[in-house]
Motif scaffolding. Structure first.
Motif: not given
Length: 416
Positions: A212-241
């Motif tokens: 699964v590729v998860a993304t932050g808000a704010c247009g998928g930007s780096i700022t959106g990613l760094t605002d995200l709390d990855p408390s739902f993380d698991d080993p099969n997740l990627l994080y988009s920027l």
């Protein structure tokens, strides 16, 4: 009953052996115009069966005769790419249910298999667009508990089931593209956090192993990613920027198609505000633009040009910005290799100089961004395979051949 069955399946999957990493991805390219912007019927709804076939896709921007015979996906693989980021309009899925939705899913499954049969992995990105307003991305912007979000999440579950059937060793699901939920600061709500976490849980109720590729808000930007709390993380997740920074360089164009916006250099130290303005004047002179219109165009752009050079954009700023994403990952015990740069690119200057960057500047920028991604080991996908706007691996016009200078900037020309 269907949801209870999914929850039970997820519990069983989580108690068994779970793959400890996402699918291996390295270098990808976006394929956007094939299955996005699904064709419309005369009544404004979606044409059915939905989506374009390959010939419709390829003939959209140039004559079909410009394309060499054979599989486009084998060509992509031969260029050295190991995956495509396949952007798909979710509208036809959202507009249908039952057997009709299944018909659309079957078309999409066949499309995915077309790519995987050529040796490519597929990041399946649900890439919402606004051409049918009730099925555009606005439907998810009324809050985490809205009817629109619930309908969208149900659709994502159906897509996840389709992809699992294709084969989890070959595909990943990216359920959202560049979600809004602005502003990108503490004055925003927690809605996007909830939506992303709940969507991951929905997919995990289908499969614990599907990437699964998860993304932050704010247009998928780096700022959106760094605002995200990855408390739902698991080993099969990627994080988009997505990396289109500075936007004033990557997207040099004017909202008015009759105006000019081009020529900012990369890095900024390669030029000056005065040289950029002089270049614009030369392009407008060549196009026969009258002096009054030229003056208005320059006035409109002066602030953007001045800010670009004041900020002195170059490699240090690029490194610092991407470093923010890496620092966020490390602070959450997420390996930087699980960051996913799903889009980057820059518009190539058009022959009339109306928009875009000079090719040398564009290539320096692409090489710098690619180099930073590879320094940290996270996969990247350039935007995109083919379009007429100069953000393309295929040259924008004429015979559909690879842009060899671009491939060289990506350190891939040796694959040809």
């Amino acid at each position: 009953m269907k949801r209870l069955a999914r929850v039970a399946a997820a519990c069983l999957a989580l108690t068994g052996a779970v793959a400890a990493a996402p699918i291996a991805l390295q270098r990808g390219v976006g394929v956007h115009d094939w299955l996005n912007w699904a064709p419309l019927a005369a009544d404004g709804g979606y044409r059915w069966p939905p989506y374009r076939d390959e010939d419709e896709w390829l003939s959209g921007a140039r004559p079909l005769s410009d394309w060499p015979e054979g599989s486009q996906f084998e060509r992509i693989r031969a260029m050295g790419f190991d995956f495509i980021r396949l952007s798909v309009d979710p509208g036809p899925l959202l507009a249908s249910e039952g057997g009709k939705r299944q018909e659309a899913l079957d078309i999409l499954a066949a499309a995915v298999r077309t790519a995987t049969s050529a040796g490519l992995k597929v990041v399946f990105n649900l890439h919402g667009v606004s051409q049918v307003p009730q099925y555009g991305m606005d439907m998810i912007y009324d809050g985490a508990d809205s009817v629109g979000v619930a309908a969208y999440r149900e659709m994502v579950v159906d897509v996840a089931e389709m992809l699992v059937a294709v084969g989890i060793e070959q595909v990943a699901i990216e359920p959202y593209n560049e979600p809004a939920y602005y502003p990108c600061d503490a004055s925003g709500t927690e809605d996007w956090q909830t939506i992303m976490a709940d969507t991951v849980a929905d997919i995990r109720a289908v499969s614990a192993e599907l990437t699964v590729v998860a993304t932050g808000a704010c247009g998928g930007s780096i700022t959106g990613l760094t605002d995200l709390d990855p408390s739902f993380d698991d080993p099969n997740l990627l994080y988009s920027l997505h990396m289109y920074e500075p936007h004033s360089f990557t997207h040099q164009r004017h909202d008015d198609p009759e105006s000019f916006a081009s020529g900012l250099p990369w890095p900024a130290s390669e030029g000056s505000a005065e040289l950029t303005i002089a270049g614009l004047r030369a392009h407008m002179d060549a196009a026969g633009i009258d002096i009054g219109r030229q003056a208005r165009n320059i006035i409109e752009l002066q602030g953007v040009v001045a800010q670009y050079f004041d900020e002195d954009w170059g490699l240090p700023q690029l490194q610092a910005r991407i470093g923010e994403a890496v620092a966020w990952a490390e602070s959450h015990d997420i390996a930087p290799t699980r960051l996913f740069m799903g889009e980057f690119g820059a518009i190539l200057m058009t022959p009339d100089g109306r928009m875009g960057a000079h090719n040398a500047d564009r290539l320096r920028y692409l090489a710098a961004v690619r180099g930073e991604a590879e320094k940290y080991g996270f996969p990247w996908s350039i935007w995109e395979y083919s379009n007429p706007y100069g953000m393309s691996v295929i040259v924008p016009s004429g015979p559909a051949v690879p842009d060899m200078e671009l491939l060289q900037a990506l350190d891939m020309a040796s694959a040809q």
